[in-house]
Structure formats: structure tokens, C-alpha cells
Design an enzyme around this catalytic site. Sequence first.
Site, PDB file in Angstrom:
ATOM      1  N   ARG A  82       0.909  -1.064   0.009  1.00 33.83           N
ATOM      2  CA  ARG A  82       0.046   0.200   0.039  1.00 33.83           C
ATOM      3  C   ARG A  82       0.821   1.149  -0.093  1.00 33.83           C
ATOM      4  O   ARG A  82       1.895   1.400   0.714  1.00 33.83           O
ATOM      5  CB  ARG A  82      -0.985  -0.125   1.336  1.00 33.83           C
ATOM      6  CG  ARG A  82      -1.869   1.222   1.236  1.00 33.83           C
ATOM      7  CD  ARG A  82      -2.739   1.113   2.545  1.00 33.83           C
ATOM      8  NE  ARG A  82      -3.563  -0.121   2.615  1.00 33.83           N
ATOM      9  CZ  ARG A  82      -3.821  -0.679   3.832  1.00 33.83           C
ATOM     10  NH1 ARG A  82      -3.308  -0.351   4.889  1.00 33.83           N
ATOM     11  NH2 ARG A  82      -4.641  -1.982   3.651  1.00 33.83           N
ATOM     12  N   ARG A 151      -1.092   6.793   9.725  1.00 36.00           N
ATOM     13  CA  ARG A 151      -1.380   6.088   8.181  1.00 36.00           C
ATOM     14  C   ARG A 151      -1.438   7.527   7.391  1.00 36.00           C
ATOM     15  O   ARG A 151      -1.345   8.429   7.800  1.00 36.00           O
ATOM     16  CB  ARG A 151      -2.882   5.425   8.399  1.00 36.00           C
ATOM     17  CG  ARG A 151      -2.595   4.207   9.308  1.00 36.00           C
ATOM     18  CD  ARG A 151      -1.840   3.359   8.924  1.00 36.00           C
ATOM     19  NE  ARG A 151      -2.003   1.914   9.603  1.00 36.00           N
ATOM     20  CZ  ARG A 151      -2.732   0.925   9.480  1.00 36.00           C
ATOM     21  NH1 ARG A 151      -3.791   1.008   8.528  1.00 36.00           N
ATOM     22  NH2 ARG A 151      -3.042  -0.122  10.157  1.00 36.00           N
ATOM     23  N   LYS A 235      -3.296   1.633  15.002  1.00 35.12           N
ATOM     24  CA  LYS A 235      -3.421   2.851  13.728  1.00 35.12           C
ATOM     25  C   LYS A 235      -3.897   4.107  14.242  1.00 35.12           C
ATOM     26  O   LYS A 235      -4.868   4.034  15.124  1.00 35.12           O
ATOM     27  CB  LYS A 235      -4.117   2.153  12.601  1.00 35.12           C
ATOM     28  CG  LYS A 235      -5.341   1.745  12.865  1.00 35.12           C
ATOM     29  CD  LYS A 235      -5.979   0.964  11.680  1.00 35.12           C
ATOM     30  CE  LYS A 235      -7.273   0.394  11.923  1.00 35.12           C
ATOM     31  NZ  LYS A 235      -7.755  -0.647  10.964  1.00 35.12           N
ATOM     32  N   LYS A 237      -5.430   7.621  12.507  1.00 37.89           N
ATOM     33  CA  LYS A 237      -5.683   8.049  10.942  1.00 37.89           C
ATOM     34  C   LYS A 237      -6.227   9.684  11.133  1.00 37.89           C
ATOM     35  O   LYS A 237      -6.671   9.992  12.120  1.00 37.89           O
ATOM     36  CB  LYS A 237      -6.913   7.244  10.631  1.00 37.89           C
ATOM     37  CG  LYS A 237      -6.642   5.878  10.413  1.00 37.89           C
ATOM     38  CD  LYS A 237      -7.879   5.011   9.729  1.00 37.89           C
ATOM     39  CE  LYS A 237      -7.351   3.504   9.686  1.00 37.89           C
ATOM     40  NZ  LYS A 237      -8.428   2.897   8.838  1.00 37.89           N
ATOM     41  N   CYS A 457     -15.026  -2.818   0.255  1.00 34.86           N
ATOM     42  CA  CYS A 457     -13.638  -3.217   0.532  1.00 34.86           C
ATOM     43  C   CYS A 457     -13.285  -4.246  -0.505  1.00 34.86           C
ATOM     44  O   CYS A 457     -14.168  -4.925  -0.929  1.00 34.86           O
ATOM     45  CB  CYS A 457     -13.530  -3.586   1.773  1.00 34.86           C
ATOM     46  SG  CYS A 457     -14.227  -5.032   2.259  1.00 34.86           S
ATOM     47  N   CYS A 463      -8.085 -10.838   1.353  1.00 33.74           N
ATOM     48  CA  CYS A 463      -8.096 -10.278   2.664  1.00 33.74           C
ATOM     49  C   CYS A 463      -8.520 -11.539   3.873  1.00 33.74           C
ATOM     50  O   CYS A 463      -9.405 -12.231   3.445  1.00 33.74           O
ATOM     51  CB  CYS A 463      -9.068  -9.091   2.979  1.00 33.74           C
ATOM     52  SG  CYS A 463      -9.102  -8.658   4.632  1.00 33.74           S
ATOM     53  N   CYS A 502     -16.257  -7.799   6.351  1.00 32.18           N
ATOM     54  CA  CYS A 502     -16.056  -8.240   7.605  1.00 32.18           C
ATOM     55  C   CYS A 502     -16.285  -6.858   8.504  1.00 32.18           C
ATOM     56  O   CYS A 502     -16.436  -5.753   7.969  1.00 32.18           O
ATOM     57  CB  CYS A 502     -14.441  -8.677   7.820  1.00 32.18           C
ATOM     58  SG  CYS A 502     -13.448  -7.224   8.276  1.00 32.18           S
ATOM     59  N   CYS A 506     -13.257  -1.269   6.724  1.00 27.58           N
ATOM     60  CA  CYS A 506     -12.564  -0.405   5.741  1.00 27.58           C
ATOM     61  C   CYS A 506     -13.132   0.563   4.838  1.00 27.58           C
ATOM     62  O   CYS A 506     -12.678   1.647   4.497  1.00 27.58           O
ATOM     63  CB  CYS A 506     -11.553  -1.611   4.960  1.00 27.58           C
ATOM     64  SG  CYS A 506     -10.290  -2.147   6.016  1.00 27.58           S
TER      65      CYS A 506
END
Length: 648
Positions: A82, A151, A235, A237, A457, A463, A502, A506
Site C-alpha cells: 500500500r 497512516r 493505527k 488516522k 472493500c 483479505c 468483515c 475499511c
Amino acid sequence: MVQTPINPQSLQSAVDHKVSKLEGIKERSNFLREPLATELRQDTNHFTDAAVQILKFHGSYQQDNRDNRVKGQEKDYRMMLRTRNPGGFIPPQLYLALDELSDRYGYGHLRATTRQGIQLHGILKSNLQATVATIIQNLGSTLGACGDLNRNIMAPPAIFRDKPEYLIAQEYADKIADLLRPQTEAYYEIWLDGEKAVTVEEHPDVVAARQQNYNGTVFADSAEPIYGTHYMPRKFKMAVTVPGDNSVDAYTQDVTLVVITNKAGALQGFNILAGGGMGRTHNKEETFARIADEIGYVDKADIFDAVKAIVATQRDYGDRFQRRHARMKYLLHDWGVEKFREQVESYFGKPLKPFKKLPAWKFEDYLGWYEQGDGKWFVGVNIDNGRIYDNGSLNLRSALRTIVERYQVPMRITANQNIVLYDIEPGDKAAIQTLLDEHGVTRPDQVDQMVREAMACPALPMCGLAVTESERVIPDILGRVRALLTKLGLPDEHFVVRMTGCPNGCARPYMAELGFVGSAPESYQIWLGGSPNQTRLARAYTERLPVDELEFFLEPLFVYFRDQRRVGESFGDFCDRVSFDALRKFSAGYDPATYQPRKKDQRHRIGVYSDTYELLKVAVEKEGRPMSQITADAIADYVAKYLAENGA
């Protein structure tokens, strides 16, 4: 190198409980080097768990192609890479390198992400170093695109040279990305054998801010002055945007900065939102999606110190034991805004100023052609679910490659997984549109508005967290929803639909008007009630809907919406207003064979005095809704209150 200890306050002392396993992996990594560097040189087709965790900080996830799983055989391990590109910026040289890498080492396609980056899928471990090195050598980076740190920072992708606030948002996305970039030399040691391909000049204020130790925000003499040995608990953001422009899903971020300018367009400072986050876990009520709170305002001279203060608060007080509870949204939830603000101010060294009033937010996708304000143009190109590939009549990847090669135009990825090509000369506009047409790229005005607003996503097959499909099935789902709306007399209706395989969120489904969250194979948890401008959190309506029951489930909801909506009311606003109890009650009694819809209301004219009309105009400007809708809602509320008070 100095190893900085975890702040004992963040752990509530080691006596109380242990830290998670990952905290030890980070501590032993020697600032993101091991065991990744050693295992990269080994002749194996995958990394161990410890190396996988460190690999994330370098911008890569280890996955396996689940379509290729065979019982008793080793998994088909592949790496996903990514990019880290603040504000979605991709220079021509980098895009062409990514396109070429997708053929050389990947699956022959690219994916635009919901955080304005590009993902490459299908890379073998043996090709990973060459792939990352090529990205770095072509003005790109993957450092910090994943892992427990800041991120990719988001910003509006629009290039308005005559609107200073947009340029400021993109400028500060770059600066804060530099401020919070990992300082370890491990990235270049591992992927370029210690040599930096390009030396990037950082702004002097950024360099100074990274070292200034106000009230414990910085670890002195550490290889990572802001992060320390253990980086962040989870993470982190961020986004930078302008008042009214919610192209970045401002309320879903750990931190969103809103540019505040004066009437001349000069930067004055930033509003701060904090505590948003989408990830959750099914059947774990202690995990939840959350939207950000208004925290305060800081002057432009203080923005770097304010960001460091917020980062330090989460770094030192975020949960390092239970990773499900480690995001900053839980710190805001547990503490409350006032306590959080007080801790930020203790690091900041002075009080935050009051949050400044903002105009109504609006979602923008920036598809189609726009004048930049400097004589040039930008064009937003629709990409269904972010997948850039050639497929029969649609040859999007070839179109983009040809345009970028021929015209050397830069691009910005949007938060809705589309692409904006910009700095297009007026004389090239027609030729670029012709190229898009010839390659089968649908013009935005010919794309169903519901498709334009939808996101999904990648999910299966790559994934490892996905429990069901997302990207591969959402075109069919949207088609079925559109067919049902048409059948019910709502052929032009549209609303925000988002889908994930899931509950990690995302594609930010918890902000959708209709959200699908994978809960089992071919089944989804359904979320309703988000707002069209993505400022209100949706709520879970049903836990598990088999996808083959979609029409049976949605028909009564759409009929109720069609017959009981207010003038101009969106589906999400309607679901939020009438309550889930009312939706369930209507659905339970709905019989499509016998149900008779309410007759269409006859409209009547109602006059208002001039002073009231002027107030209505102010309301229209503030709320961004039609005057007819505002007046109809106000009358309906008044009548309902009158009837309730008078027992009618």
C-alpha cells in the site's frame, strides 16, 4: 540507539497487567528492523508472525489467495503493498511505475483505496524487495501505510488554484505527514540497502517541531522522537479538509483538522475533531464504531504542537494491553471530551481555543470536469470499487496509462476510490475525454448516482479477515437494489451504500444510509440511518441477512420510505427519524399482495410574511436543504405537537 520505555501511565503500571504480545515484538524490532530484515533474505515463501507485524509498518500485509486454498497443501502466500501518499497525490512517474509493477510482480491490476492510496496485490515474498525499491526510486513510499502509527493523511482531492483553503489543506496534509513519518533508517536499510533514492526537503518548521520537547511530547535522544520504541498503541488516522467539504469522511478519523481562513483566504488556524473510528468486532459489544467530537481550535502557529499533543495523549494513555480497545476513539469514550481535552492541553502547554462555527457539510465526489481557476482543468474519473483493470469493453487501466504517459499529468486518489487527473491544459481536454470514451470509461453523468456514492472493500479472495464477499458482489447488489426501487416507483432514488466483508469497516459502512457488513458466508449485518453527508453514525438493524433474501427484506422498508417520507427526505434521514421500532413494525405487517400505498398528496400553497421568508433563506443557506423541505418539516412537527397536546 536509545530504547525509549513505554510511558508507565499508558500501562497503568506493569504491576496491573501485561502488555499485548505485539508490544514486545515492537520493542525487540530495533526500530522496525527485525526479524523482518533477516527473514527477507531467507529462501522461504512467507514470513513468520513477528516479521509480519513489523512488515506492516513498512506498508505491506502478508495474505494468501483464498481462491487457491487446497486442503493439505501450503497456502498461496502473497504480499499486498500500500502506498503512502498524503492527500492522494501520485506523480506521473510513480503511477507508471506502479502500473508496470502490477504486471511484473502483481495480478495485473491496481486498487485505489478508501484512504487515497494505491494497493498492489499478488506480490511473492521473493519479489517484495524489488517492488518496494522500485516504488521508492520513482518518488513513492510505502512507509507508514500500515502499522501502529500515523497512516496516510487524507485531504480533498480537488485542485482549485483559486480557492486558497484547498491548497492549504493539501499543504498541511503533506507537512503533518512529514512530522509524523517514522524516523528510523530501517526502511531504507532494508529496501534500498541503506541508500536513500531521493532526499526530500522538509519544511524547517516541521523539522523543528519534531525535536521540540514540550511537556513530554518528545523522547529525547531517541531514533523515534515522537513515537518512541513502541510506536502507537494502534493505527492512527488523520485528515485535513476545508469547511463544508466532507469528501474525506471527516467524522471517521482519529483526528480531522479543518482549515480556517479569513475573508482574504489567508490561513488563520484549524478546528480539531478527534475520536472517530470504524473498526469493531461482531458480538463484542465493547467494540463499536464512533464519530469524532469537536475538541477545539488552534492558531496556525500552534498546529504542529497541537498535533504532537494529541498523538502523545494517545501514545501514552491508549490501551496497550487489549488491542480491541486500543484506538483513540475508546480513550475519548472512556474519558469523555473534557478529560481528553485537559490531557491534550497539558502536553500542549496552554488551553485550546473554542471550536469555530462551520457551515453544513456536504459529500463531494469530484467526478467530471472542473476548471482549476488557473486556466487548466481537472477531471474526476469513476472507478467502480477502486479496481483499476482492463476487462473487455472497459479498459480503464489502459486509458489511465495512456493519458499519464502522453500528457504527464499528476493525479490524486479520492476517498471514494476514484481518481482525479489534474493540471490538464485546455488544449488537451477534448483529447483526454476522447481517450476515456474510446476505452469504455463511463462518463460520470451516465453513472447511476447510487453507484457513484457506493464503496466496497476488496474482501475475498485476498483479505484474511473477510468472512464473505464485498467488492466482487456489490455490482450485483446495487443492481438488485436499483431494480427493486424501480419496481416500487422510485427509479431515480439514490442513497449511500457501502459494503465490507468483515466488521473492520475499511469502506466505512457505519456511516452509510444502507450498510452491508459481512457476518457469515453470503450473509451481512445491515446498518441503517447514516446521513447523505456522512456526519451521522448508522445503527445495526439486523444481525444476519442472507443475500438471497435481500429483496424480501428491503421491499417493506422502501415502501414505508416511499409513502411516509417528508419532502426531499433521504432514505438514511427517514430511517433515523421514524425509529427502528417503526420500521420493524411496518415490515412485520407488510403484505406486498394486499398493501395499498397512500395516495399522492395534493400540494397547497401557504404564504409567509417577508421577515419569516428572510429567516427561511438563512436556514436554507445554513442547512443546505430546499426551502420547501424546511417549511414542510416545520409544519409537520408543529401539527404533530398540536395534536399530541390537544388529544386529537
